[in-house]
Design an enzyme around this catalytic site. Structure first.
Site, mmCIF file in Angstrom:
data_model
loop_
_atom_site.group_PDB
_atom_site.id
_atom_site.type_symbol
_atom_site.label_atom_id
_atom_site.label_comp_id
_atom_site.label_asym_id
_atom_site.label_seq_id
_atom_site.Cartn_x
_atom_site.Cartn_y
_atom_site.Cartn_z
ATOM 1 N N SER A 178 -2.482 3.560 -0.256
ATOM 2 C CA SER A 178 -3.515 2.901 0.545
ATOM 3 C C SER A 178 -3.867 3.740 1.768
ATOM 4 O O SER A 178 -3.069 4.557 2.245
ATOM 5 C CB SER A 178 -3.037 1.522 0.993
ATOM 6 O OG SER A 178 -1.983 1.639 1.936
ATOM 7 N N CYS A 217 -7.409 3.948 -8.298
ATOM 8 C CA CYS A 217 -8.166 4.391 -7.125
ATOM 9 C C CYS A 217 -9.523 4.962 -7.524
ATOM 10 O O CYS A 217 -10.383 5.168 -6.677
ATOM 11 C CB CYS A 217 -7.376 5.414 -6.321
ATOM 12 S SG CYS A 217 -7.110 6.974 -7.176
ATOM 13 N N PHE A 276 2.347 2.726 -7.355
ATOM 14 C CA PHE A 276 2.740 1.992 -8.561
ATOM 15 C C PHE A 276 1.741 2.129 -9.702
ATOM 16 O O PHE A 276 2.107 1.965 -10.863
ATOM 17 C CB PHE A 276 2.907 0.496 -8.232
ATOM 18 C CG PHE A 276 1.598 -0.235 -8.033
ATOM 19 C CD1 PHE A 276 0.910 -0.769 -9.116
ATOM 20 C CD2 PHE A 276 1.056 -0.397 -6.762
ATOM 21 C CE1 PHE A 276 -0.293 -1.435 -8.943
ATOM 22 C CE2 PHE A 276 -0.139 -1.055 -6.582
ATOM 23 C CZ PHE A 276 -0.825 -1.577 -7.672
ATOM 24 N N LYS A 294 9.843 10.199 -3.989
ATOM 25 C CA LYS A 294 10.082 8.767 -3.762
ATOM 26 C C LYS A 294 8.991 7.993 -4.490
ATOM 27 O O LYS A 294 7.879 7.853 -3.997
ATOM 28 C CB LYS A 294 10.064 8.403 -2.282
ATOM 29 C CG LYS A 294 10.656 7.007 -2.013
ATOM 30 C CD LYS A 294 9.935 6.236 -0.946
ATOM 31 C CE LYS A 294 8.676 5.561 -1.390
ATOM 32 N NZ LYS A 294 8.846 4.402 -2.321
ATOM 33 N N GLU A 344 8.599 1.467 -5.724
ATOM 34 C CA GLU A 344 9.733 0.608 -6.067
ATOM 35 C C GLU A 344 9.347 -0.489 -7.060
ATOM 36 O O GLU A 344 10.205 -1.245 -7.519
ATOM 37 C CB GLU A 344 10.339 -0.015 -4.797
ATOM 38 C CG GLU A 344 9.405 -0.851 -3.956
ATOM 39 C CD GLU A 344 8.642 -0.048 -2.906
ATOM 40 O OE1 GLU A 344 8.308 -0.629 -1.865
ATOM 41 O OE2 GLU A 344 8.361 1.143 -3.147
ATOM 42 N N ARG A 345 8.057 -0.575 -7.427
ATOM 43 C CA ARG A 345 7.630 -1.629 -8.355
ATOM 44 C C ARG A 345 7.826 -1.237 -9.821
ATOM 45 O O ARG A 345 8.030 -2.099 -10.669
ATOM 46 C CB ARG A 345 6.159 -1.976 -8.110
ATOM 47 C CG ARG A 345 5.911 -2.563 -6.732
ATOM 48 C CD ARG A 345 4.438 -2.832 -6.533
ATOM 49 N NE ARG A 345 4.162 -3.250 -5.157
ATOM 50 C CZ ARG A 345 2.942 -3.429 -4.661
ATOM 51 N NH1 ARG A 345 1.885 -3.202 -5.438
ATOM 52 N NH2 ARG A 345 2.767 -3.813 -3.420
ATOM 53 N N GLU A 367 -11.265 -2.540 -0.499
ATOM 54 C CA GLU A 367 -10.765 -2.213 -1.829
ATOM 55 C C GLU A 367 -9.988 -3.409 -2.371
ATOM 56 O O GLU A 367 -8.957 -3.793 -1.821
ATOM 57 C CB GLU A 367 -9.856 -0.977 -1.776
ATOM 58 C CG GLU A 367 -9.369 -0.517 -3.131
ATOM 59 C CD GLU A 367 -8.527 0.747 -3.053
ATOM 60 O OE1 GLU A 367 -8.592 1.548 -3.998
ATOM 61 O OE2 GLU A 367 -7.800 0.935 -2.062
#
Length: 497
Positions: free
Chosen positions: A225, A280, A148, A172, A175-176, A382
């Protein structure tokens, strides 16, 4: 409330079934419905790619590059529209969204060099009348699963290069915040990409597992993640797929006693609090060599953190917007609670922050901890939010040992005027991307992006030269045309010069 469709075989496709809400994090309100792809929907995208692959594989690289040239132009023409969508669904500022898009366009520019980057190697007369060359051929159908925090840039790390290498791609996205990703894919079709070469399917773990399990999908690229990166790498490689899975990070900045502190503070503010810390490559730990450096750093940081301009991401002139979801905000607040309970000094507390007129938004102010130690959870994990931790050490060697002992090795930097210290740091630090007086050492598109240790699963980094290697297979060809007038006896020993 509008429904965001899938993009399969050049068509916008909706389906009945499971769906989730997409929120505007600045208001806290749901603004779209997003259908979650079933296995049957994933298979439709695979079937479309399978049908499109033979013709696309045989399309000359120069013609593939022409699509990317037109795509780049369309991205630039639609910058404002794309940035608005990113900000509405992610929450980052319009300026930050535009910067993300520009870094993504750099990868499209690199993909425009397809005729050059796909040139094989050729050697004449490696033996009597024998020539040899290498050819870089596409894998077939490949897929990308993206996060996201960079809905435009990270997908553009993947599919432009995969596609110009002759592959078909299934994306893909998160979805956010899927709208900008979908729009960009539509622009690629407008640029002339044949139907089926690229599809966008929305979904959750069901869609991810369908891509992992599909035998037609030959490679998977992932950014997200570490637990999910490790899962995708293990499950994908177990099925014989090529996998490139980029995971989490805990990025340290080392401040030496001779650092230009004013410039270091400016750099740290952007690196720690830009995009609300949801990067990140965000700097979340400042390692100060000596108490004098730490005290001076705190004194300079505090007023700037308190002065951060925070508001709805779609407003102009802001430093920071909201976090992406209410759950993300609550998780980061929980880390702050945990740091206080563990004994760290909370110098600036951003909990409970709200924006007038947007009280339901997912906002959190900048937070600053001092006297953080390696045993604390806020140091080890994190956080992915606007939280900067200060750790105090006595030497560069101690700082480097701290970084090298951490499970993550994504990015790091050092602020110093000492060339010897900088060179030692670059040589000995066990991190994949290193900056010297550069807080966010994200490589340009013609290099490659990737960390070490548990920040990367797989042998090849993202985009750049490693991306070409990841999305192609090398075929070595040795060819001989014997002269008609000669006849050679059979050789039973292993051939050599």
């Amino acid at each position: 409330m509008s429904v965001i469709p899938h993009l399969i075989n050049g068509e916008l496709v909706t389906e009945n079934g499971r769906a989730v809400d997409v929120f505007n994090p600045s208001t806290g309100q749901a603004i779209h419905k997003l259908p979650l792809a079933s296995q049957a929907t994933i298979q439709k995208a695979i079937d479309a790619a399978k049908a499109a692959f033979p013709a696309w594989r045989n399309t000359p690289p120069a013609k593939r590059a022409q699509v990317m040239f037109r795509f780049k132009q369309l991205l630039e023409q639609n910058e404002a529209r794309i940035s608005q969508l990113i900000s509405e669904e992610h929450g980052k500022t319009l300026e930050d969204a535009a910067g993300e898009l520009k870094r993504g366009i750099e990868n499209v520019e690199f993909a425009c060099a397809a005729p050059e980057i796909l040139k094989g190697e050729y050697s004449r007369n490696v033996g009597p009348n024998i020539d040899a060359w290498s050819d870089f051929q596409p894998l077939g159908i490949v897929a990308g699963i993206t996060p996201f925090n960079f809905p435009a840039m990270v997908p553009l790390w993947m599919y432009p290069l995969a596609i110009v290498c002759g592959n078909c791609f299934i994306l893909k996205p998160s979805e956010r915040d899927p709208s900008s990703t979908l729009l960009i894919a539509q622009l690629l079709l407008e640029a002339g990409l044949p139907k089926g070469v690229m599809s966008v399917v929305h979904g959750d773990k069901t869609a991810v597992d369908a891509l992992i399990e599909a035998p037609e999908v030959k490679a998977l690229s992932f950014v997200g993640s570490t637990p999910i990166a490790e899962y995708i790498y293990a499950e994908g490689t177990k099925r014989g797929k090529r996998v490139q899975a980029l995971g989490g990070a805990k990025n340290h900045a080392v401040l030496m006693p001779d650092a230009d502190l004013d410039n270091a503070v400016s750099a740290l503010m952007g690196a720690a609090y830009g995009s609300c810390g949801e990067r990140c490559m965000a700097i979340s730990v400042a390692v100060c060599v000596g108490d004098q450096v730490a005290d001076a750093l705190v004194a300079k940081l505090v007023p700037q953190i308190k002065a951060l301009k925070i508001g709805a991401g779609t407003s102009c002139g802001l430093d920071m917007g909201p976090l992406v979801t209410g759950q993300a905000r609550d998780k980061v607040s929980g880390y702050v609670d945990d740091g206080v309970a563990a004994g760290a000094t909370l110098v600036v507390d951003g909990r409970g922050f709200s924006v007038a007129g947007h009280e339901e938004g997912f906002f959190l102010g900048g937070c600053l901890f001092d006297h953080v130690t390696p045993e604390m959870r806020i140091y080890k994990e994190e956080i992915f939010g606007p939280v900067l931790c200060i750790v105090r050490v006595n030497s560069l060697e101690e700082a480097m040992q701290l970084i090298n002992d951490h499970e993550y090795g994504n990015g790091t930097c050092i602020f110093t005027r000492d060339g010897e210290a900088a060179r030692l740091f670059c040589d000995e630090i066990e991190v994949g991307m290193v900056g010297v007086n550069v807080p966010l050492p994200v490589p340009v598109a013609y290099h490659s992006f990737g960390g070490w240790k548990r920040s990367l699963f797989g042998d090849l980094h993202a985009y750049g030269p490693d991306g070409v290697r990841f999305y192609t297979r090398r075929k070595a060809i040795t060819q001989r045309w014997p002269q008609r007038a000669s006849h050679e006896a059979s050789q039973f020993a292993f051939p050599s010069l």
